[in-house]
Scaffold this motif. Structure first.
Motif: not given
Length: 716
Positions: A73, A137, A158, A160, A162-163, A166-167, A188-189, A192-193
């Motif tokens: 994170t 996202a 959740v 990957l 989406t992560l 999102k980023v 949110h990130s 997911v992690v």
């Protein structure tokens, strides 16, 4: 009938022009998460086999997993921060040089076009990623994470994929100059992690990392609070902060300097320079009430705007076009406000403006309006908190508050990854500083120093506005005190946040709660509605209930699971007393996911007798199928196998939670919510099943403007 016809999908045109929305409905498409441990015979046998050392290793592995979550994170937060700083810095530097060039020779319209084009380019990338590749996202992600922790399974939240969206989406949104922040998407990130690492697998990559394959259910249950979980969360937070500071120290050319205060940092408020007095506390409380009113207005406007988007802006191409429109309008409004502003301030040695614009000001001066608009939102908040008195005139702050308020309201809910935390602080800091300036002007005869620094009023205004929009008290108090580096303001900030919440709740719900309700999610609050004591479990339960016998026919199980009209996920197991006319009595509970695994492995009584060497099913087989159990349609059961019997004794939960039929709704609600249940069996005096309480049965009762209201269930 006409409304029904026009709202249906046109097979020729592909999508409807208008999607009707009814907030009085509760969606049946959301499933609940299984937080309660299934204490069947397989589970108990595994517990008995585990040694004391095994339990110790399990506990250590949980701490290791939390540390790994913190490291990953922190790395993601560091990457987002550096990328936003680099991209936004390059963009503002190019625009600044262009404005300075055309200020002398004329043709500032080219600078406006350049600003709008750069904004749209970044937003186009972020909007396309969200709208076309991963719509979940969009936004801050906090409402979805709140629902997930509440026990609602939000699809793809959740993942990957989406992560990744999102980023990169939030980087493009902030660099694109939208009135957004990156803090919500970071939450949110992190979620997911944590979900991916704790499961030890990625369904997006189709890889099983075998991190802790036998410990997934325990981590799923971590969403319901306990003391040890608090310590593990605190440990993960500290590891994340350490990781962030370590890599930021390398980035800033000071390896090993771990004194960086984190990403949410607005500079330290020194007690001596901005002290407050007891007679200012009523003023702070009034500012809290004003923040609640403005927050309620913000939420109401965003509510109607979101309704419009749900009905009309539902195609991905339209969502991207709206995001581009907002980006262009934001650039145009910012440029216009800076162009017509005559608020020029001297650029002295104490000013640390990142991109000072001179424009039409005299040499050695800069445009004060540009400090607020021509910057990232975090830097603008820091300027409003710490710039010297006299750095802004009241007209500049008033116009900025008005324009940024509506820009932020329009922006939240777009098909881009964006948070509302920093924009709320920026709006509140602007009108809070304005209040400080006006107080000083209205009391010119007061002793020097009482109203000297408007920065403290900017801080109080920021807290009031943020509390009025999102309605969080305890967490926001900690965040604001930590972000300012001074615990002196703890009490005023807490009072302001509480008053902002009370006033705002009187008119409108919090922004996150509004968006949860608009998605028709069966969200359970901490307590049942205040006027629901007269309702009992008999009145709220679902009945009749589909039950299975302890030894059930395979064909019956397949038919029940294949019935798409019900789609139940939990089934009470009953046993009939032999040679007796008494009705069947409850002896356990079994889940759809368990039955699917049993059918997949063909755990039938007849096969077990004929194949003495058949491997006994273990708890590992159920965990291997988690979290995506195969649909019942993918499991082939022959006609002969349909006549076989299945013994559920070993796999069902023999001690499900039950309540009498006369139990009051608040009592049922408290038991269901506190234990994180998915099913609660209602039994009569002789232990016969008469009903089943699920999340949707409880969530459909809420306190409305006209008392206790009941929502309708629908497949929306």
């Amino acid at each position: 009938m006409e409304d029904d016809i026009t709202s249906e999908e046109d097979p020729i045109r592909g999508r409807p022009k208008e999607i009707p929305h009814n907030e009085k409905l509760l969606s049946l498409k959301y499933e609940s998460l299984d937080y309660d441990n299934i204490e069947n015979q397989l589970f108990l046998e595994e517990e008995r086999r585990m040694s004391h050392m095994g339990f110790r290793c399990l506990e250590i592995s949980r701490w290791v997993i939390c540390g790994l979550i913190g490291i990953l994170t922190g790395l993601i937060a560091c990457f987002i921060d550096i990328m936003v700083e680099k991209l936004a810095g390059c963009k503002y530097q190019v625009i600044k040089e262009n404005i300075e060039k055309f200020t002398e020779v004329g043709g500032l319209s080219i600078s406006l076009i350049l600003w709008a084009v750069l904004n749209c380019a970044f937003v186009l990338v972020g909007g396309v990623m969200v709208a076309f590749f991963e719509p979940i996202a969009a936004g801050s992600g906090i409402p979805q994470i709140k629902c997930y922790l509440n026990g609602v399974k939000i699809p793809r939240v959740v993942r990957l994929k989406t992560l990744v969206v999102k980023v990169f989406g939030v980087i493009c949104s902030v660099a694109g100059g939208l009135a957004v922040g990156k803090e919500g998407p970071m939450i949110h990130s992190g979620a997911v992690v944590a979900a991916g690492v704790s499961q030890g697998r990625s369904t997006s990559l189709k890889r099983d990392l075998k991190v802790r394959k036998n410990k997934q259910n325990e981590y799923e249950g971590a969403s319901f609070w306990n003391q040890m979980l608090t310590w593990r969360i605190f440990f993960a937070s500290m590891i994340s902060t350490f990781t962030l500071n370590f890599f930021l120290s390398i980035y800033h050319g000071k390896p090993g300097d771990l004194s960086n205060p984190g990403l949410i940092n607005f500079g330290r408020f020194e007690s001596d320079s901005v002290a407050y007095y007891y007679y200012e506390i009523p003023l702070f409380m009034c500012m809290g009430a004003l923040g609640g009113l403005l927050g309620a207005l913000f939420n109401a406007l965003n509510y109607w705007l979101t309704i419009f988007r749900i009905r009309y802006v539902h195609r991905p191409c339209l969502q991207v076009m709206e995001a581009l429109l907002v980006a262009a309008v934001t650039a145009a409004v910012s440029f216009t406000m800076i162009y017509f502003s005559n608020d020029c301030q001297p650029l002295g040695p104490e000013h640390n403006e990142e991109y000072p614009l001179q424009l039409f000001c005299a040499d050695g001066e800069y445009n004060s309006m540009a400090t607020a608009f021509f910057n990232t939102p975090e830097r603008s908040v820091r300027s409003l908190f710490h710039n010297q008195p006299g750095s802004y005139n009241p007209l500049t702050l008033g116009l900025f508050t008005l324009t940024y308020f509506f820009l932020a309201c329009w922006t939240y809910g777009l098909a881009v990854s964006a948070g509302v935390f920093i924009p709320s602080l920026l709006i509140g800091a602007a009108w809070g500083r304005l209040c400080g300036i006006l107080l000083a002007s209205f009391t010119p005869t007061s002793p020097v120093g009482i109203w000297a620094d408007p920065g403290k009023y900017a801080l109080i205004g920021a807290a009031a506005q943020l509390g009025g929009i999102v309605r969080m008290t305890l967490s926001l108090t900690v965040i604001m005190v930590e972000a300012t580096g001074n615990v002196t303001y703890g009490l005023p900030i807490m009072l302001v946040l509480m008053i902002a919440k009370i006033v705002g709740d009187y008119f409108e719900e919090g922004l996150y709660d509004i968006h949860i309700k608009l998605q028709s999610v069966p969200f359970l609050h901490w307590e049942a509605p205040a006027t629901s004591h007269w309702l009992t479990a008999r009145e709220v339960m679902s009945s009749p209930v589909t039950c299975f016998n302890r030894i059930e026919k395979v064909g019956t199980i397949v038919d029940v699971l294949s019935n798409t009209s019900t789609n139940h996920n939990g089934f009470p197991v009953v046993v009939q007393v032999l040679d007796s006319d008494e009705p069947a009595k409850l002896c356990g509970l079994i889940l759809r996911s368990q039955l699917i695994v049993l059918l997949k492995h063909k755990v039938f009584v007849e096969l077990a007798r004929s194949r003495l060497s058949q491997r006994k099913l273990q708890l590992k087989d159920f965990r291997d199928a988690y979290p995506r159990f195969p649909p019942i349609q993918s499991i082939h059961v022959s006609q002969d196998e349909r006549e076989c019997m299945m013994d559920l004794t070993e796999f069902m939960n023999p001690t499900p939670y039950t309540v009498p039929q006369d139990t009051s709704l608040p009592r049922v609600f408290k038991l269901f919510r506190a234990l994180g249940l998915r099913h609660l069996v209602v039994a009569d005096d002789v232990n016969r099943v008469i009903g089943l309480v699920t999340r949707k049965d409880l969530a459909r009762y809420h306190l409305g403007k006209h008392g206790l209201e009941e929502l309708q269930l629908a497949q929306t």
